[in-house]
Design a protein around this motif. Structure first.
Motif, PDB file in Angstrom:
ATOM      1  N   GLY A 180      -5.668   6.047  -6.509  1.00 21.80           N
ATOM      2  CA  GLY A 180      -4.928   4.826  -6.772  1.00 21.80           C
ATOM      3  C   GLY A 180      -5.109   3.709  -5.772  1.00 21.80           C
ATOM      4  O   GLY A 180      -4.776   2.560  -6.056  1.00 21.80           O
ATOM      5  N   TRP A 181      -5.643   4.032  -4.572  1.00 17.03           N
ATOM      6  CA  TRP A 181      -5.622   3.018  -3.520  1.00 17.03           C
ATOM      7  C   TRP A 181      -6.937   2.778  -2.796  1.00 17.03           C
ATOM      8  O   TRP A 181      -6.939   2.358  -1.643  1.00 17.03           O
ATOM      9  CB  TRP A 181      -4.517   3.332  -2.510  1.00 17.03           C
ATOM     10  N   LEU A 182      -8.060   2.975  -3.454  1.00 18.78           N
ATOM     11  CA  LEU A 182      -9.306   2.511  -2.852  1.00 18.78           C
ATOM     12  C   LEU A 182      -9.410   1.030  -3.206  1.00 18.78           C
ATOM     13  O   LEU A 182     -10.186   0.607  -4.047  1.00 18.78           O
ATOM     14  CB  LEU A 182     -10.512   3.309  -3.370  1.00 18.78           C
TER      15      LEU A 182
ATOM     16  N   HIS B 146      -4.444  -7.016  -5.538  1.00 17.94           N
ATOM     17  CA  HIS B 146      -5.260  -5.882  -5.113  1.00 17.94           C
ATOM     18  C   HIS B 146      -6.648  -6.045  -5.708  1.00 17.94           C
ATOM     19  O   HIS B 146      -6.787  -6.483  -6.848  1.00 17.94           O
ATOM     20  CB  HIS B 146      -4.653  -4.563  -5.586  1.00 17.94           C
ATOM     21  N   GLU B 147      -7.649  -5.687  -4.928  1.00 17.42           N
ATOM     22  CA  GLU B 147      -9.029  -5.776  -5.390  1.00 17.42           C
ATOM     23  C   GLU B 147      -9.710  -4.435  -5.134  1.00 17.42           C
ATOM     24  O   GLU B 147      -9.721  -3.952  -3.996  1.00 17.42           O
ATOM     25  CB  GLU B 147      -9.726  -6.894  -4.614  1.00 17.42           C
ATOM     26  N   ALA B 148     -10.267  -3.844  -6.185  1.00 19.64           N
ATOM     27  CA  ALA B 148     -10.927  -2.544  -6.047  1.00 19.64           C
ATOM     28  C   ALA B 148     -12.089  -2.636  -5.069  1.00 19.64           C
ATOM     29  O   ALA B 148     -12.832  -3.618  -5.063  1.00 19.64           O
ATOM     30  CB  ALA B 148     -11.421  -2.063  -7.405  1.00 19.64           C
ATOM     31  N   ILE B 149     -12.227  -1.624  -4.244  1.00 17.68           N
ATOM     32  CA  ILE B 149     -13.365  -1.545  -3.330  1.00 17.68           C
ATOM     33  C   ILE B 149     -14.562  -1.087  -4.163  1.00 17.68           C
ATOM     34  O   ILE B 149     -14.474  -0.088  -4.886  1.00 17.68           O
ATOM     35  CB  ILE B 149     -13.084  -0.557  -2.185  1.00 17.68           C
ATOM     36  N   PRO B 150     -15.686  -1.789  -4.089  1.00 22.07           N
ATOM     37  CA  PRO B 150     -16.865  -1.387  -4.884  1.00 22.07           C
ATOM     38  C   PRO B 150     -17.526  -0.145  -4.272  1.00 22.07           C
ATOM     39  O   PRO B 150     -18.590  -0.215  -3.648  1.00 22.07           O
ATOM     40  CB  PRO B 150     -17.768  -2.624  -4.814  1.00 22.07           C
TER      41      PRO B 150
ATOM     42  N   ARG C 241       0.848  -1.203   0.000  1.00 17.94           N
ATOM     43  CA  ARG C 241       0.000   0.000   0.000  1.00 17.94           C
ATOM     44  C   ARG C 241       0.878   1.244   0.000  1.00 17.94           C
ATOM     45  O   ARG C 241       1.444   1.619   1.008  1.00 17.94           O
ATOM     46  CB  ARG C 241      -0.931  -0.020   1.218  1.00 17.94           C
ATOM     47  N   LEU C 242       0.980   1.886  -1.148  1.00 13.97           N
ATOM     48  CA  LEU C 242       1.868   3.036  -1.314  1.00 13.97           C
ATOM     49  C   LEU C 242       1.147   4.341  -0.979  1.00 13.97           C
ATOM     50  O   LEU C 242       1.046   5.261  -1.791  1.00 13.97           O
ATOM     51  CB  LEU C 242       2.418   3.069  -2.744  1.00 13.97           C
ATOM     52  N   GLU C 243       0.643   4.404   0.220  1.00 17.46           N
ATOM     53  CA  GLU C 243      -0.069   5.576   0.718  1.00 17.46           C
ATOM     54  C   GLU C 243      -0.157   5.458   2.239  1.00 17.46           C
ATOM     55  O   GLU C 243       0.200   4.440   2.817  1.00 17.46           O
ATOM     56  CB  GLU C 243      -1.484   5.633   0.140  1.00 17.46           C
ATOM     57  N   THR C 244      -0.662   6.503   2.866  1.00 22.44           N
ATOM     58  CA  THR C 244      -0.989   6.467   4.290  1.00 22.44           C
ATOM     59  C   THR C 244      -2.498   6.387   4.389  1.00 22.44           C
ATOM     60  O   THR C 244      -3.214   7.199   3.818  1.00 22.44           O
ATOM     61  CB  THR C 244      -0.456   7.729   5.000  1.00 22.44           C
ATOM     62  N   ARG C 245      -2.978   5.337   5.075  1.00 24.16           N
ATOM     63  CA  ARG C 245      -4.421   5.157   5.271  1.00 24.16           C
ATOM     64  C   ARG C 245      -4.615   4.379   6.565  1.00 24.16           C
ATOM     65  O   ARG C 245      -3.996   3.347   6.772  1.00 24.16           O
ATOM     66  CB  ARG C 245      -5.040   4.403   4.103  1.00 24.16           C
ATOM     67  N   GLY C 246      -5.483   4.889   7.425  1.00 27.37           N
ATOM     68  CA  GLY C 246      -5.720   4.215   8.695  1.00 27.37           C
ATOM     69  C   GLY C 246      -4.432   4.143   9.497  1.00 27.37           C
ATOM     70  O   GLY C 246      -3.728   5.126   9.672  1.00 27.37           O
ATOM     71  N   MET C 247      -4.090   2.939   9.961  1.00 26.48           N
ATOM     72  CA  MET C 247      -2.860   2.758  10.737  1.00 26.48           C
ATOM     73  C   MET C 247      -1.655   2.432   9.867  1.00 26.48           C
ATOM     74  O   MET C 247      -0.591   2.130  10.375  1.00 26.48           O
ATOM     75  CB  MET C 247      -3.057   1.671  11.794  1.00 26.48           C
TER      76      MET C 247
END
Length: 146
Positions: free
Chosen positions: A95-97, A113-117, A76-82
């Motif tokens: 790029g990272w949902l 990776h699986e896209a969040i619907p 995961r090339l981002e900051t999200r959550g923890m």
């Protein structure tokens, strides 16, 4: 070395904030090399009784989970959550949902990776872009691949 000594090493390695909380590519790759060494050491452990057997299996599982957590974080090339990445200090909805899906296949970990619907959810991001995180980053950890 016994299982308790190994786990003392593991906990000591994971204690610093730049490993356990504020992560970067270089430090996570170094940790994964250590995790492979810990797993190799743990494979040699045995037990004399049921209590010891449970203890050994718990620690082996913990060490394997460490590897999975940090492999996922590297993906995961981002900051999200923890997942706080000092080398990627933004949330990237464009790029990272996505979910990071990991499966054990052929003796190794397959990562996809699986896209969040997102269309199924009532609450959606206003814009799909990179958004700087509202985190007060420790400046001494902001060198990227430390």
């Amino acid at each position: 070395m016994d299982v308790d000594m190994l786990m003392d090493r593991v906990y000591e390695y994971l204690r610093p904030a730049q490993i356990s909380i504020f992560r970067s590519d270089g430090l996570m790759r170094a940790l994964l090399k250590e995790q492979e060494n810990w797993a190799e050491t743990a494979r040699a452990f045995s037990a004399r009784d049921w209590h010891g057997l449970v203890k050994v299996h718990q620690k082996k599982s913990y060490i394997e989970c460490i590897g999975l957590v940090f492999k996922s974080s590297l993906e995961r090339l981002e900051t999200r959550g923890m997942n706080l990445r000092t080398d990627h200090p933004y949330r990237d909805d464009a790029g990272w949902l996505k979910h990071v899906i990991m499966r054990l296949e052929n003796g190794g970990v397959n990562i996809r990776h699986e896209a969040i619907p997102i269309e199924r959810y009532g609450v959606k991001p206003e814009r799909f872009e990179k958004v700087p995180c509202k985190i007060k980053w420790p400046t001494h950890l902001m060198g990227g691949n430390q």
